[in-house]
Design a protein around this motif. Structure first.
Motif, PDB file in Angstrom:
ATOM      1  N   ALA A 155       0.722  -1.271  -0.017  1.00  0.00           N
ATOM      2  CA  ALA A 155      -0.066  -0.055  -0.004  1.00  0.00           C
ATOM      3  C   ALA A 155       0.766   1.145   0.022  1.00  0.00           C
ATOM      4  CB  ALA A 155      -0.828  -0.139   1.203  1.00  0.00           C
ATOM      5  N   LEU A 156       1.980   1.270   0.860  1.00  0.00           N
ATOM      6  CA  LEU A 156       2.885   2.432   0.863  1.00  0.00           C
ATOM      7  C   LEU A 156       3.439   2.554  -0.742  1.00  0.00           C
ATOM      8  CD1 LEU A 156       4.751   2.277   4.228  1.00  0.00           C
ATOM      9  CD2 LEU A 156       2.497   3.636   3.509  1.00  0.00           C
ATOM     10  N   HIS A 157       3.957   1.405  -1.127  1.00  0.00           N
ATOM     11  CA  HIS A 157       4.491   1.738  -2.444  1.00  0.00           C
ATOM     12  C   HIS A 157       3.389   2.369  -3.491  1.00  0.00           C
ATOM     13  CE1 HIS A 157       6.863   0.411  -6.168  1.00  0.00           C
ATOM     14  NE2 HIS A 157       5.811   0.141  -6.507  1.00  0.00           N
ATOM     15  N   SER A 158       2.232   1.737  -3.356  1.00  0.00           N
ATOM     16  CA  SER A 158       1.417   2.192  -4.210  1.00  0.00           C
ATOM     17  C   SER A 158       0.672   3.901  -4.110  1.00  0.00           C
ATOM     18  CB  SER A 158       0.100   1.345  -4.211  1.00  0.00           C
ATOM     19  OG  SER A 158      -0.922   1.862  -4.930  1.00  0.00           O
ATOM     20  N   ARG A 159       0.674   4.218  -2.729  1.00  0.00           N
ATOM     21  CA  ARG A 159       0.153   5.554  -2.554  1.00  0.00           C
ATOM     22  C   ARG A 159       1.423   6.580  -2.681  1.00  0.00           C
ATOM     23  NH1 ARG A 159      -4.910   5.908  -0.219  1.00  0.00           N
ATOM     24  NH2 ARG A 159      -5.969   4.054  -0.090  1.00  0.00           N
ATOM     25  N   LEU A 160       2.606   6.221  -2.113  1.00  0.00           N
ATOM     26  CA  LEU A 160       3.668   7.085  -1.939  1.00  0.00           C
ATOM     27  C   LEU A 160       4.626   6.906  -3.051  1.00  0.00           C
ATOM     28  CD1 LEU A 160       3.604   7.419   1.987  1.00  0.00           C
ATOM     29  CD2 LEU A 160       2.328   8.944   0.399  1.00  0.00           C
ATOM     30  N   ARG A 161       4.732   5.692  -3.466  1.00  0.00           N
ATOM     31  CA  ARG A 161       5.856   5.454  -4.350  1.00  0.00           C
ATOM     32  C   ARG A 161       7.261   5.514  -3.764  1.00  0.00           C
ATOM     33  NH1 ARG A 161       1.547   7.440  -6.384  1.00  0.00           N
ATOM     34  NH2 ARG A 161       2.609   9.414  -6.283  1.00  0.00           N
ATOM     35  N   CYS A 162       7.592   5.133  -2.574  1.00  0.00           N
ATOM     36  CA  CYS A 162       8.537   5.402  -1.793  1.00  0.00           C
ATOM     37  C   CYS A 162       9.307   4.082  -1.483  1.00  0.00           C
ATOM     38  CB  CYS A 162       8.171   6.060  -0.319  1.00  0.00           C
ATOM     39  SG  CYS A 162       6.890   4.863   0.505  1.00  0.00           S
ATOM     40  N   PRO A 163      10.638   4.273  -1.377  1.00  0.00           N
ATOM     41  CA  PRO A 163      11.512   3.194  -0.854  1.00  0.00           C
ATOM     42  C   PRO A 163      11.161   2.622   0.422  1.00  0.00           C
ATOM     43  CG  PRO A 163      12.741   4.980  -0.807  1.00  0.00           C
ATOM     44  CD  PRO A 163      11.516   5.391  -1.464  1.00  0.00           C
ATOM     45  N   VAL A 164      10.972   1.434   0.658  1.00  0.00           N
ATOM     46  CA  VAL A 164      10.459   1.083   1.992  1.00  0.00           C
ATOM     47  C   VAL A 164      11.336  -0.142   2.687  1.00  0.00           C
ATOM     48  CG1 VAL A 164       8.547   0.091   3.451  1.00  0.00           C
ATOM     49  CG2 VAL A 164       8.049   1.297   1.744  1.00  0.00           C
ATOM     50  N   THR A 165      12.041   0.108   3.922  1.00  0.00           N
ATOM     51  CA  THR A 165      12.444  -0.794   4.324  1.00  0.00           C
ATOM     52  C   THR A 165      11.833  -1.345   5.641  1.00  0.00           C
ATOM     53  OG1 THR A 165      14.895  -0.114   3.928  1.00  0.00           O
ATOM     54  CG2 THR A 165      14.690  -1.300   5.766  1.00  0.00           C
ATOM     55  N   VAL A 166      11.725  -2.762   5.854  1.00  0.00           N
ATOM     56  CA  VAL A 166      11.175  -3.166   7.163  1.00  0.00           C
ATOM     57  C   VAL A 166      11.952  -3.533   8.268  1.00  0.00           C
ATOM     58  CG1 VAL A 166       9.312  -4.903   7.697  1.00  0.00           C
ATOM     59  CG2 VAL A 166       9.107  -3.972   5.694  1.00  0.00           C
ATOM     60  N   ILE A 167      11.735  -3.276   9.599  1.00  0.00           N
ATOM     61  CA  ILE A 167      12.583  -3.810  10.447  1.00  0.00           C
ATOM     62  C   ILE A 167      11.541  -4.590  11.542  1.00  0.00           C
ATOM     63  CG2 ILE A 167      14.311  -3.296  12.508  1.00  0.00           C
ATOM     64  CD1 ILE A 167      15.180  -1.007  10.940  1.00  0.00           C
ATOM     65  N   THR A 168      11.797  -5.763  11.587  1.00  0.00           N
ATOM     66  CA  THR A 168      11.050  -6.572  12.729  1.00  0.00           C
ATOM     67  C   THR A 168      11.762  -6.843  14.037  1.00  0.00           C
ATOM     68  OG1 THR A 168      11.336  -8.706  11.952  1.00  0.00           O
ATOM     69  CG2 THR A 168       9.666  -7.629  10.905  1.00  0.00           C
ATOM     70  N   LEU A 169      11.203  -6.680  15.060  1.00  0.00           N
ATOM     71  CA  LEU A 169      11.696  -6.892  16.606  1.00  0.00           C
ATOM     72  C   LEU A 169      10.884  -7.836  17.126  1.00  0.00           C
ATOM     73  CD1 LEU A 169      13.864  -6.066  18.719  1.00  0.00           C
ATOM     74  CD2 LEU A 169      12.348  -4.207  19.335  1.00  0.00           C
ATOM     75  N   GLY A 170      11.452  -8.956  17.114  1.00  0.00           N
ATOM     76  CA  GLY A 170      10.807 -10.179  17.890  1.00  0.00           C
ATOM     77  C   GLY A 170       9.592 -10.418  16.931  1.00  0.00           C
ATOM     78  N   GLY A 171       9.321 -10.101  15.562  1.00  0.00           N
ATOM     79  CA  GLY A 171       8.331 -10.286  14.839  1.00  0.00           C
ATOM     80  C   GLY A 171       7.667 -11.427  15.044  1.00  0.00           C
ATOM     81  N   PHE A 172       6.072 -11.256  15.184  1.00  0.00           N
ATOM     82  CA  PHE A 172       5.091 -12.124  15.479  1.00  0.00           C
ATOM     83  C   PHE A 172       4.420 -11.959  14.166  1.00  0.00           C
ATOM     84  CE2 PHE A 172       1.221 -14.116  16.635  1.00  0.00           C
ATOM     85  CZ  PHE A 172       1.411 -15.357  17.211  1.00  0.00           C
TER      86      PHE A 172
END
Length: 312
Positions: free
Chosen positions: A187-204
């Motif tokens: 959704a962020l890529h579609s709406r803002l056309r921005c580079p996205v990085t994901v950081i999960t901390l103890g990701g569930f």
């Protein structure tokens, strides 16, 4: 035994009702009956850190765990957000997104839940747990992802983000927030056309969300994190056998990097967010987590690293 019977009689029907009602918000959003809230409490900025009139190094959106129930930071008292801002003043940081409400409606501000919080506080956590499973359910996941992704995009715009600007967006998620973070990428890529990085901390998270549009995914974990390990057991898409899942496709594409924060635990005095547990180098667990997040962002986007943490 009497206490057991009492809590069974009280909580049993409540849990059943919560399970049935957990889908309510996402269905209301999908039907267009209510628009997500955008206003923040008086005096609360849409972002903290770098000044709005200065070019930020990146926008960081913090998606908290199941303790998130109001616009202002909860769970750890906002300590991780504060530590990141203190260590990386070039970032613009948003901590107000409601990952467990497709309508961006803070749980603690609803009259019924405010009444319950004073009497059965555990229900607030159970509500958010149910929302994680709604977000992971294949029947509701696309709609939930679109709802919260739209919420994040709106908050970023209100915080000064300009679509097509090329300014990076980092989704930092703790525990169940990882389900929402991985689902918001498209959704962020579609709406803002921005580079996205994901950081999960103890990701569930269930590992089913498509990460095609994520530049990088950093998995901050620990061998002592039992809650994250439970997630890998109950969600088969996290296992390597399910090669076509979004998580495993991202791993094969080389996007996922694992960073060990041993001996941290998910919660408690040695938890990732604990200011009380200390490491051999003298830092608290919270400081080590904040240093790691900052170093990853700076290493990716060109700013000088502020730590030589061996976890990187």
């Amino acid at each position: 035994m009497n206490d057991f019977l009492f809590w069974t009689c009280v909580l049993g029907p409540v849990l059943l009702a919560e399970g049935l009602l957990a889908r309510y918000e996402v269905l209301v959003y999908g039907a267009g009956l209510r628009a997500p809230l955008t206003e923040l409490p008086a005096g609360m900025p849409y972002a903290r850190g770098a000044a709005a009139d200065a070019p930020p190094g990146a926008y960081l959106v913090y998606l908290d765990g199941i303790g998130k129930r109001r616009v202002r930071d909860t769970r750890d008292g906002g300590q991780l957000v504060k530590a990141v801002i203190a260590g990386a003043p070039e970032l613009r940081v948003l901590g107000q997104v409601q990952p467990y409400s497709p309508l961006a409606d803070p749980l603690a501000d609803r009259p019924v839940w405010a009444w319950l919080r004073r009497r059965i506080g555990l229900l607030l956590f159970l509500h958010n747990v149910m929302q994680i499973f709604v977000a992971a359910d294949h029947r509701y996941r696309p709609l939930y992802n679109r709802a919260v992704g739209s919420q994040i995009a709106t908050q970023l715009r209100l915080a000064g983000y300009r679509p097509d600007s090329g300014v990076p967006v980092v989704l930092l998620s703790y525990s169940g927030g990882a389900q929402v973070a991985t689902g918001a990428v498209e959704a962020l890529h579609s709406r803002l056309r921005c580079p996205v990085t994901v950081i999960t901390l103890g990701g569930f998270h269930n590992g089913a969300n498509d990460l095609t549009y994520a530049e990088r995914v950093h998995q901050l974990t620990s061998a002592h994190d039992r809650i994250e390990r439970v997630g890998t057991w109950i969600f088969p898409q996290r296992r390597r056998l399910f090669r076509r899942s979004g998580w495993n496709r991202a791993r094969r594409a080389g996007k996922v990097t694992v960073h060990r924060l041993d001996p941290a635990t998910h919660l408690g005095p040695r938890g990732y967010l604990s200011p009380d547990g200390h490491l051999p180098d003298g830092r608290s667990c919270l400081d080590r987590t904040a240093d790691t997040v900052i170093a990853l962002i700076r290493a990716r986007y060109g700013a000088p690293a502020a730590t030589d943490d061996p976890a990187l």
